[in-house]
Motif scaffolding. Structure first.
Motif, PDB file in Angstrom:
ATOM      1  N   PHE A  56      -6.205  -5.454  -1.932  1.00  0.00           N
ATOM      2  CA  PHE A  56      -6.560  -6.356  -2.612  1.00  0.00           C
ATOM      3  C   PHE A  56      -4.735  -7.154  -2.804  1.00  0.00           C
ATOM      4  O   PHE A  56      -3.764  -6.032  -3.553  1.00  0.00           O
ATOM      5  CB  PHE A  56      -7.472  -6.596  -3.700  1.00  0.00           C
ATOM      6  CG  PHE A  56      -9.138  -6.365  -3.435  1.00  0.00           C
ATOM      7  CD1 PHE A  56      -9.617  -7.288  -3.231  1.00  0.00           C
ATOM      8  CD2 PHE A  56      -9.025  -4.311  -2.818  1.00  0.00           C
ATOM      9  CE1 PHE A  56     -11.260  -6.450  -3.145  1.00  0.00           C
ATOM     10  CE2 PHE A  56     -10.319  -4.595  -2.443  1.00  0.00           C
ATOM     11  CZ  PHE A  56     -10.944  -5.508  -2.519  1.00  0.00           C
ATOM     12  N   GLU A  57      -4.968  -8.196  -2.841  1.00  0.00           N
ATOM     13  CA  GLU A  57      -2.987  -8.216  -3.781  1.00  0.00           C
ATOM     14  C   GLU A  57      -3.605  -9.131  -4.764  1.00  0.00           C
ATOM     15  O   GLU A  57      -4.891  -9.966  -5.147  1.00  0.00           O
ATOM     16  CB  GLU A  57      -2.906  -9.631  -2.991  1.00  0.00           C
ATOM     17  CG  GLU A  57      -1.948  -9.305  -1.623  1.00  0.00           C
ATOM     18  CD  GLU A  57      -1.431  -9.873  -0.681  1.00  0.00           C
ATOM     19  OE1 GLU A  57      -1.510 -11.235  -1.026  1.00  0.00           O
ATOM     20  OE2 GLU A  57      -0.337  -9.496   0.526  1.00  0.00           O
ATOM     21  N   LYS A  58      -2.539  -9.386  -6.363  1.00  0.00           N
ATOM     22  CA  LYS A  58      -2.911 -10.092  -6.975  1.00  0.00           C
ATOM     23  C   LYS A  58      -2.588 -11.798  -7.028  1.00  0.00           C
ATOM     24  O   LYS A  58      -1.062 -12.028  -6.602  1.00  0.00           O
ATOM     25  CB  LYS A  58      -1.865  -9.565  -8.118  1.00  0.00           C
ATOM     26  CG  LYS A  58      -1.991  -9.477  -9.785  1.00  0.00           C
ATOM     27  CD  LYS A  58      -1.132  -8.877 -10.457  1.00  0.00           C
ATOM     28  CE  LYS A  58      -1.768  -9.171 -11.974  1.00  0.00           C
ATOM     29  NZ  LYS A  58      -1.467  -7.890 -12.960  1.00  0.00           N
ATOM     30  N   GLN A  98      -7.961  -2.631  -6.531  1.00  0.00           N
ATOM     31  CA  GLN A  98      -6.544  -2.484  -5.918  1.00  0.00           C
ATOM     32  C   GLN A  98      -6.804  -2.419  -4.026  1.00  0.00           C
ATOM     33  O   GLN A  98      -5.846  -2.665  -3.017  1.00  0.00           O
ATOM     34  CB  GLN A  98      -5.055  -1.922  -6.190  1.00  0.00           C
ATOM     35  CG  GLN A  98      -4.137  -3.060  -5.465  1.00  0.00           C
ATOM     36  CD  GLN A  98      -2.726  -2.036  -6.123  1.00  0.00           C
ATOM     37  OE1 GLN A  98      -2.666  -0.719  -5.836  1.00  0.00           O
ATOM     38  NE2 GLN A  98      -2.063  -3.121  -6.508  1.00  0.00           N
ATOM     39  N   THR A 105       4.672 -11.060  -9.374  1.00  0.00           N
ATOM     40  CA  THR A 105       4.286 -10.825  -8.125  1.00  0.00           C
ATOM     41  C   THR A 105       3.550 -11.239  -6.577  1.00  0.00           C
ATOM     42  O   THR A 105       2.407 -11.218  -6.434  1.00  0.00           O
ATOM     43  CB  THR A 105       2.011 -11.703  -8.714  1.00  0.00           C
ATOM     44  OG1 THR A 105       2.560 -12.758  -8.467  1.00  0.00           O
ATOM     45  CG2 THR A 105       1.902 -10.596 -10.343  1.00  0.00           C
ATOM     46  N   THR A 156      -7.246  -0.714 -10.677  1.00  0.00           N
ATOM     47  CA  THR A 156      -5.960  -1.050 -11.873  1.00  0.00           C
ATOM     48  C   THR A 156      -6.403  -1.371 -13.536  1.00  0.00           C
ATOM     49  O   THR A 156      -7.487  -1.015 -13.807  1.00  0.00           O
ATOM     50  CB  THR A 156      -6.051  -2.566 -11.593  1.00  0.00           C
ATOM     51  OG1 THR A 156      -7.070  -3.572 -11.886  1.00  0.00           O
ATOM     52  CG2 THR A 156      -5.710  -2.788 -10.250  1.00  0.00           C
ATOM     53  N   LYS A 192      -5.827 -12.427 -11.036  1.00  0.00           N
ATOM     54  CA  LYS A 192      -6.883 -11.414 -10.759  1.00  0.00           C
ATOM     55  C   LYS A 192      -6.489 -11.594  -8.878  1.00  0.00           C
ATOM     56  O   LYS A 192      -5.328 -11.243  -8.921  1.00  0.00           O
ATOM     57  CB  LYS A 192      -7.857 -12.715 -10.351  1.00  0.00           C
ATOM     58  CG  LYS A 192      -7.923 -13.753 -11.761  1.00  0.00           C
ATOM     59  CD  LYS A 192      -9.167 -12.025 -12.600  1.00  0.00           C
ATOM     60  CE  LYS A 192      -9.247 -12.817 -14.206  1.00  0.00           C
ATOM     61  NZ  LYS A 192      -9.333 -12.314 -15.370  1.00  0.00           N
ATOM     62  N   TYR A 193      -7.319 -10.321  -8.476  1.00  0.00           N
ATOM     63  CA  TYR A 193      -6.920 -10.013  -7.490  1.00  0.00           C
ATOM     64  C   TYR A 193      -8.256 -10.625  -6.297  1.00  0.00           C
ATOM     65  O   TYR A 193      -9.362 -10.659  -6.360  1.00  0.00           O
ATOM     66  CB  TYR A 193      -7.029  -8.042  -7.351  1.00  0.00           C
ATOM     67  CG  TYR A 193      -6.027  -7.941  -8.164  1.00  0.00           C
ATOM     68  CD1 TYR A 193      -5.218  -6.965  -8.012  1.00  0.00           C
ATOM     69  CD2 TYR A 193      -5.950  -7.788  -9.957  1.00  0.00           C
ATOM     70  CE1 TYR A 193      -4.434  -6.700  -8.452  1.00  0.00           C
ATOM     71  CE2 TYR A 193      -5.109  -7.022 -10.170  1.00  0.00           C
ATOM     72  CZ  TYR A 193      -4.222  -6.201  -9.528  1.00  0.00           C
ATOM     73  OH  TYR A 193      -3.487  -5.555  -9.859  1.00  0.00           O
ATOM     74  N   THR A 243       1.502  -1.948  -0.643  1.00  0.00           N
ATOM     75  CA  THR A 243       1.857  -2.797  -1.267  1.00  0.00           C
ATOM     76  C   THR A 243       3.961  -3.803  -0.712  1.00  0.00           C
ATOM     77  O   THR A 243       4.566  -2.429  -1.221  1.00  0.00           O
ATOM     78  CB  THR A 243       1.809  -3.328  -2.295  1.00  0.00           C
ATOM     79  OG1 THR A 243       0.702  -3.062  -2.950  1.00  0.00           O
ATOM     80  CG2 THR A 243       2.119  -4.177  -3.083  1.00  0.00           C
ATOM     81  N   ASN A 285     -13.877 -10.801 -10.446  1.00  0.00           N
ATOM     82  CA  ASN A 285     -12.990  -9.984  -9.739  1.00  0.00           C
ATOM     83  C   ASN A 285     -13.005 -10.804  -7.750  1.00  0.00           C
ATOM     84  O   ASN A 285     -12.982 -10.121  -7.681  1.00  0.00           O
ATOM     85  CB  ASN A 285     -12.643  -8.912  -9.797  1.00  0.00           C
ATOM     86  CG  ASN A 285     -12.358  -8.817 -10.894  1.00  0.00           C
ATOM     87  OD1 ASN A 285     -10.775  -9.061 -11.359  1.00  0.00           O
ATOM     88  ND2 ASN A 285     -12.257  -7.286 -11.541  1.00  0.00           N
TER      89      ASN A 285
END
Length: 852
Positions: free
Chosen positions: A346-348, A322, A55, A314, A353-354, A48, A144
């Protein structure tokens, strides 16, 4: 000058592209680079990278490369990865720059080590903090997922590749590969499919994806598509893509089931996952933002269709995933799978949310799970430009679920170079050119020609191909030894015109049989390409067994020569057909047809009615003229188009078929007026760890008075091969109806029961149950007992022909599947009408099928 046009075009595109990029980035901060392990110097995927205290960011791809941008005034980037120290770097605002970073392992010293021996504590869900955590993840699943948003859109890049793997130097230097050395490449020895690879296939897609919650719509617009293509004479490229996509579907860890290799594996965060998995908290990562908990999991039963691996949760109140690392246990009841590894990142989002930013699925297959050559496949998906709750016009969401731009396959190398989110390595970039070069080599063409003859049964001679080979010789009680020879034209002759023919001769009946067919494609595509749109005229003079329904088996197939019981009641048919078929891209299709059909009795079959004096009268030819139409809808259907048949790829979506036929007396010599309506619905149901069930229901009603050969002759099977949609202990012509309803249920437990038996689970057998029931009857107007002019129902060694009564015909079977990974053996029992002469109560049938 004409040859220089592509060069000028490329230069103009480059200049325009660079100009556009400069305009877009004039006020942007762009940072790109590569993340490596400081110790091993290996590239690190799924790391990441974000702008510090924001974010905004992304993850590295499989080559460890990243590319992030912002219009904000940030002065630092932050790099985080599980098990490594978080690293920050200063950046210049408003500029484009490259920063490569080597991450250092975070080896935290333990203050105390305590070693204890004793009885291992029994695993339990009760008072287990890992289970309590996974239940919170399950409780937060809905919020999610993509479906939580009213609107969402994103851009997606997808790359799929396949190669022969784990090849030895001896294999590489075989004489057959003398001219193909340019294809081989070395794979990282630490990766799945290590050692030498021989690339076979690659496909790339760029698409825009749109989602709307209400009314529901999910649409993918493929703007660019690049694919390794083989000669259509040997390979259905379109079907190959569909088959690979079915094997390597999108992995949504939030679904209860994850589709993989035409099977469904239970997700570690499925609603009932604690009943099938063991969970352990193996690390707490407080130097990450947000804080993460590493949760390891393993299947309770290692033979079950379950994953093992780690998920990172998370601790910011979302209880979202994540990162995830999904593998399969070596004992899993999957055929031919040596190793499987799926990595999800996964990204925020801006709302906290992701969303999935990248997935990488790698699988190596092999006949021997431990050694020897195999096949390595990888599917990489990258998601970027994720935008939520920004609605588009209604037209954006209308139409089919997938749309391919008209020029998608025409994008040049410059376009791909500018549009890919990462850079292909030299081996991947060269595969398109290499395969094209390969197909020009005469020895390769010869090898493919031989393979096509062996596997598909056709020998190609350019504009014409001869086959199918398995029909050249067969035998039956009516014709004796049957010799047949035929073939058809290929697209090299014409893409619009197709011709097919065969001739056959029986040494016992001393009759010649033949078939002629001419087809004209209305959309300038091969008639074997989807969607079809053609008109066909054909004439056939040949024999047929009434009530024998062949599925994915060619008439006159040598193996059909072997049958149980008496099977000497046949027909000589003369059939002229005129058919029009039109398919649409949404898999709705219709057909219109005209059929002139003359039937004559053959073998021991006789057409007879009663004379007024009670004697029997032999009737000659039955003349029928029929107009027909049908509708078929198979939403999301995928299939592989072979040389003879479309082989459907099973999925959860239903298939609907409705057919209507109208017999017209006086039209082209037809003797009967009637109407016949038939409907069918088929669907596969997935039942979590209990396997899957294939269900097919059908019903039909015939209006009018007709002789028995025009009634619905129910599909019987007197061969020793198990047929899914025929009655395996019913005799040919045993039952006829003018109205009927049927259901066929085939449930495969996928080893759910056998995996719990110590001696059986090592064999990886699979248990199957099958059930079929048929209700029907013959109305008084079509019963020859009530009308002397109607043809009498035949009688013979198997007892003859009957109408179903108030009791349905029922048969069922218990089967053991996956024997030697390819064989299914059914133990079949017939439950009703056992008093019929020649009716078998039990039988053993075999079925060969390649399954994962």
């Amino acid at each position: 000058m004409k040859n220089l046009q592509p060069l000028f075009k490329s230069i103009i595109i480059l200049l325009l592209s660079f100009g556009t990029v400069n305009q877009l980035h004039a006020q942007s901060t762009v940072v790109r680079g590569t993340i490596t392990d400081a110790k091993t110097h290996q590239a690190m995927p799924y790391v990441t990278v974000t702008f510090a205290n924001s974010t905004i960011g992304g993850g590295t791809n499989t080559q460890g490369r990243y590319n992030i941008s912002t219009t904000g005034k940030y002065t630092q980037i932050q790099v985080t990865f599980v098990g490594f120290k978080t690293t920050t770097r200063t950046i210049e605002t408003g500029k484009e720059q490259q920063i490569n970073i080597a991450l250092i392992e975070d080896n935290q010293a333990l203050s105390e080590v305590v070693v204890k021996s004793g009885k291992k504590k029994k695993y339990t869900n009760k008072d287990n903090p890992a289970v309590e955590l996974i239940r919170k993840v399950i409780a937060h699943k809905e919020q999610n997922q993509l479906e939580n948003y009213n609107f969402a859109e994103y851009k997606q890049y997808e790359r799929m590749s396949f190669a022969l793997s784990n090849l030895s130097e001896k294999f590489k230097t075989k004489r057959i590969f003398k001219n193909y050395q340019f294809l081989f490449r070395e794979q990282d020895s630490t990766a799945i499919g290590g050692k030498t690879l021989l690339p076979l296939y690659q496909e790339e897609k760029l698409s825009d994806n749109y989602y709307r919650k209400s009314p529901y719509a999910k649409k993918q617009v493929i703007s660019a598509n690049k694919q390794v293509k083989y000669d259509e004479s040997f390979v259905d490229n379109q079907g190959l893509t569909a088959y690979f996509n079915r094997m390597y579907q999108d992995i949504n860890i939030y679904d209860n089931n994850v589709s993989l290799l035409s099977n469904q594996l239970l997700s570690p965060i499925a609603d009932h996952s604690p009943d099938f998995y063991k969970f352990f908290i193996t690390d707490t990562l407080k130097d990450q933002q947000p804080n993460l908990i590493e949760l390891s999991f393993t299947p309770r039963n290692t033979n079950g269709l379950l994953f093992e691996g780690k998920i990172y949760i998370t601790m910011d109140g979302n209880y979202a995933v994540q990162n995830a690392q999904l593998n399969v246990n070596k004992n899993i009841n999957l055929n031919f799978v040596r190793q499987m590894q799926a990595t999800l990142a996964f990204e925020k989002n801006n709302d906290g949310k992701y969303h999935l930013s990248q997935s990488d699925l790698k699988i190596e297959f092999g006949i021997n799970k431990n050694k020897g050559g195999g096949i390595y496949g990888e599917r990489l998906v990258s998601v970027n430009n994720f935008v939520v709750n920004s609605p588009r016009t209604d037209d954006t969401y209308k139409g089919p679920a997938q749309v391919i731009a008209a020029n998608a396959a025409e994008k040049d190398d410059t376009y791909w170079l500018m549009s890919r989110p990462d850079t292909l390595d030299a081996a991947a970039a060269s595969i398109y050119k290499n395969i094209d070069s390969l197909q020009t080599i005469p020895s390769f063409k010869k090898t493919m020609d031989i393979a096509t003859l062996v596997l598909a049964g056709y020998k190609n001679y350019g504009t014409f191909e001869v086959g199918p080979a398995n029909t050249f010789y067969s035998f039956n009680p009516v014709e004796g030894l049957r010799l047949r020879f035929g073939g058809r034209s290929t697209p090299l002759l014409s893409k619009r015109y197709y011709f097919e023919t065969y001739g056959a001769y029986g040494t016992k009946d001393k009759e010649w049989k033949y078939f002629l067919s001419s087809t004209y494609s209305l959309n300038n595509k091969s008639i074997y390409s989807f969607p079809q749109n053609y008109i066909r005229a054909s004439f056939q003079h040949d024999t047929k067994v009434p009530g024998q329904e062949l599925q994915f088996v060619q008439e006159s197939n040598f193996l059909l020569s072997f049958k149980r019981g008496a099977n000497d009641m046949w027909l000589y048919n003369d059939i002229f057909r005129l058919d029009y078929v039109h398919e649409f891209s949404n898999h709705l299709s219709y057909s219109l047809g005209f059929k002139k059909w003359n039937q004559n009795a053959a073998g021991s079959l006789q057409f007879q009615n009663l004379l007024p004096n009670g004697g029997l009268n032999n009737v000659g030819t039955i003349h029928t003229s029929e107009l027909s139409g049908s509708l078929r809808w198979a939403p999301h259907e995928k299939f592989y188009q072979g040389k003879l048949y479309r082989t459907p790829i099973p999925d959860k979506y239903p298939v609907f078929t409705l057919s209507y036929a109208q017999g017209v007396k006086g039209l082209a010599g037809g003797d009967y007026n009637y109407q016949n309506v038939t409907g069918n619905i088929s669907k596969r149901f997935y039942l979590l760890q209990l396997g899957f069930t294939d269900v097919s229901t059908e019903g039909g009603y015939l209006f009018g008075q007709v002789p028995f050969p025009l009634l619905d002759i129910h599909h019987a099977n007197q061969t020793y091969a198990f047929q899914l949609y025929s009655y395996n202990l019913m005799n040919f012509q045993e039952f006829v109806s003018d109205h009927y309803a049927s259901i066929a249920i085939d449930h495969n437990f996928n080893g759910f029961l056998f995996n719990r038996v110590p001696l059986l689970k090592k064999l990886k057998l699979r248990e199957i149950i099958d059930f079929k029931a048929l209700w029907g009857g013959v109305r008084s107007e079509n019963d020859p007992m009530n009308n002397a002019n109607l043809l009498r129902f035949p009688s013979g060694a198997n007892g003859g022909t009957y109408a179903l009564g108030s009791t349905p015909y029922i048969e069922g079977s218990i089967a053991v599947g996956n024997i030697f990974k390819v064989l299914r053996i059914d133990f079949v029992k017939r439950f009703t009408y056992l008093d019929h002469p020649g009716a078998p109560e039990y039988g053993v049938r075999a079925f060969v099928k390649f399954d994962f």
